[in-house]
Write an enzyme that holds these catalytic residues in place. Sequence first.
Site, PDB file in Angstrom:
ATOM      1  N   TYR A  33      47.212  11.211  -2.787  1.00 16.27           N
ATOM      2  CA  TYR A  33      46.294  12.237  -2.270  1.00 16.27           C
ATOM      3  C   TYR A  33      45.972  13.254  -3.358  1.00 16.27           C
ATOM      4  CZ  TYR A  33      46.739  10.275   2.365  1.00 16.27           C
ATOM      5  OH  TYR A  33      46.669   9.439   3.440  1.00 16.27           O
ATOM      6  N   GLU A  69      55.820   4.495   3.270  1.00 15.91           N
ATOM      7  CA  GLU A  69      56.383   5.639   2.566  1.00 15.91           C
ATOM      8  C   GLU A  69      57.856   5.889   2.871  1.00 15.91           C
ATOM      9  OE1 GLU A  69      53.836   9.034   3.060  1.00 15.91           O
ATOM     10  OE2 GLU A  69      52.186   8.102   1.967  1.00 15.91           O
TER      11      GLU A  69
HETATM   12  C1  GCB Z   1      50.417   9.711   4.365  1.00 15.17           C
HETATM   13  C2  GCB Z   1      50.958   8.980   5.528  1.00 15.17           C
HETATM   14  C3  GCB Z   1      50.071   9.123   6.747  1.00 15.17           C
HETATM   15  C4  GCB Z   1      49.581  10.570   6.872  1.00 15.17           C
HETATM   16  C5  GCB Z   1      48.759  10.893   5.639  1.00 15.17           C
HETATM   17  C6  GCB Z   1      48.260  12.354   5.650  1.00 15.17           C
HETATM   18  O1  GCB Z   1      50.769   9.476   3.244  1.00 15.17           O
HETATM   19  O2  GCB Z   1      51.218   7.647   5.266  1.00 15.17           O
HETATM   20  O3  GCB Z   1      50.808   8.728   7.876  1.00 15.17           O
HETATM   21  O4  GCB Z   1      48.870  10.788   8.031  1.00 15.17           O
HETATM   22  O5  GCB Z   1      49.530  10.725   4.504  1.00 15.17           O
HETATM   23  O6  GCB Z   1      47.164  12.597   6.115  1.00 15.17           O
HETATM   24  O7  GCB Z   1      49.017  13.212   5.227  1.00 15.17           O
END
Ligand code: GCB
Length: 651
Positions: free
Chosen positions: A504, A451
């Site tokens: 997400y 990222e």
């Molecule tokens: C992401 C990251 C990771 C985080 C995760 C989260 O995109 O790559 O390091 O821990 O999201 O849980 O927010």
Amino acid sequence: MARGLAVAWAVLGPLLWGCALALQGGMLYPRESPSRERKELDGLWSFRADFSDNRRRGFEEQWYRRPLRESGPTLDMPVPSSFNDISQDWRLRHFVGWVWYEREVILPERWTQDLSTRVVLRIGSAHAYAIVWVNGVDTLEHKGGYLPFEADISNLVQVGPLSSQLRITIAINNTLTPTTLPPGTIQYLTDTSKYPKGYFVQNTYFDFFNYAGLQRSVLLYTTPTAYIDDITVTTSVEHDSGLVNYQISVKGSNLFELEVRLLDAENKLVANGTGTQGQLKVPGARLWWPYLMHERPAYLYSLEVRLTAQMSLGPVSDFYTLPVGIRTVAVTESQFLINGKPFYFHGVNKHEDADIRGKGFDWPLLVKDFNLLRWLGANAFRTSHYPYAEEVLQMCDRYGIVVIDECPGVGLALPQFFNNVSLQNHMRVMEEVVRRDKNHPAVVMWSVANEPASHLESAGYYLKMVITHTKALDPSRPVTFVTNSNYAADKGAPYVDVICLNSYYSWYHDYGHLELIQQQLTTQFESWYKTYQKPIIQSEYGAETIVGFHQDPPLMFTEEYQKSLLEQYHVVLDQKRRKYVVGELIWNFADFMTEQSPTRVLGNKKGVFTRQRQPKSAAFLLRERYWKIANETRYPYSIAKSQCLENSPFT
Ligand code: GCB
């Protein structure tokens, strides 16, 4: 295209390797052999954090010159471990600056008397910057955590009658700056109505606790003075023969012979050769297959290398044995091929994180995690977000767990992090990663970052340079970075072989709206594929879940919500995996510690296992899915045996 790449590699590979690595010297894992001994320095070390205002008292008072206890009060500190959660002193948990470790060692007499023996001090990792003194002599410095470094200390220990006593002092600084990897910033808070004078905080731009210290083993090992310095192995397959290309570098002598023998798992000789480079042909080779992809996964041969050098004191021999898995990796427009067959990553993201040891290496944890991976039916993981201990990769080689090997290029969030000094450092880190991990059959792809702010023009150039460099270092493996940018904005994606996407939906966006996931995920996949025509891995997805929280209909943070979110993702993944989606890696295998924040409850809770490695409901869902996919995708299709029969839902 894939085949062309493989053939070109068989011809050019050995030559290219030689040119590409800019680092001096190899970093072979220290193995015992008839010519090599190991002495582990794990256990209790003396420890002292430098709490002085400028954190430089240790240097001003030269703590390395005398036993550390003479400089002031010391603590017992276990190695390997992170120092943060060991003591009851809250200041140590958040400490930023120099900490000092020290250990006294008695060497075997032969090591100090036998001048044809070379004694090497090797530190598995010291996060993030380390200076090492041996008996008060400045011996070694290393920038960056998560990777090993070493020094020949023979001339310090082979000097006189008292030389068998050794004092090793290691100063480690965990400060992250705009040019470290990962980067960070130090912020001085100068409003004296709120903060004491000189108050500062370490800002990081990643989501895990910045554990530090001697987190992997420290050891001494010996070689003869003429020694095998490095071995590079690549493999390919021609009809039913395996081809093992080797390249060996020798140090300490120009007058030597090399014998190379390839043994099968029953110790039978299958091929042999001589000289610093060559190709071994293995008719009817047994291939290294990923876990669950084949009835015989992870077959390993042993490459025995024997060096005989003529030295002034007489002939010297050195032996080193390297496990070798014969396999090929290739990428087409829509597939990831292992041994010419489509491979689907059904796996996890991990962290090297557990309990009070922080990121300290731990055998019970390692074995437990591999048992859980096999229970889950996972065939792969990404080393999010830094290279894991070498022992982890050795387990992957043995168990057939496929690895996307990620460097600590995480938190590249600010424009000022894309500068020339950082770029040079990032490329050097990739050299160290490739140098250390190049011979692991389990490693099938390099990831240069997680990222990064890849919508920036400067990031585009930066990523292009790091990816090009990595491809030159190792033309045999695809290279990627993991993005969360928009397909239309991402400036780095044109340079990767596989698109790795984190998203997400219904967690950080439209939270609570599980009903939107299918539409949003479908759009994500289709727009990326239309733009790039490259295989895609869903490299992260998940939901924060507090074990024991239940609510139906599901609400965020409950086990039901995590399960439902996963189910929604799986509907679309099932549609697309038959086309161009080549993998799915859940975020995360287990809960892990982060900095404190209003959005984190004792760390990140997106694990399907707790930090204590107990399953949440989602683990059972994932297990059913992974075994189902494994049964659908295994090769040859008639074989249904697993490595985990007693636990398999499909026995
Ligand atoms: C992401 C990251 C990771 C985080 C995760 C989260 O995109 O790559 O390091 O821990 O999201 O849980 O927010």
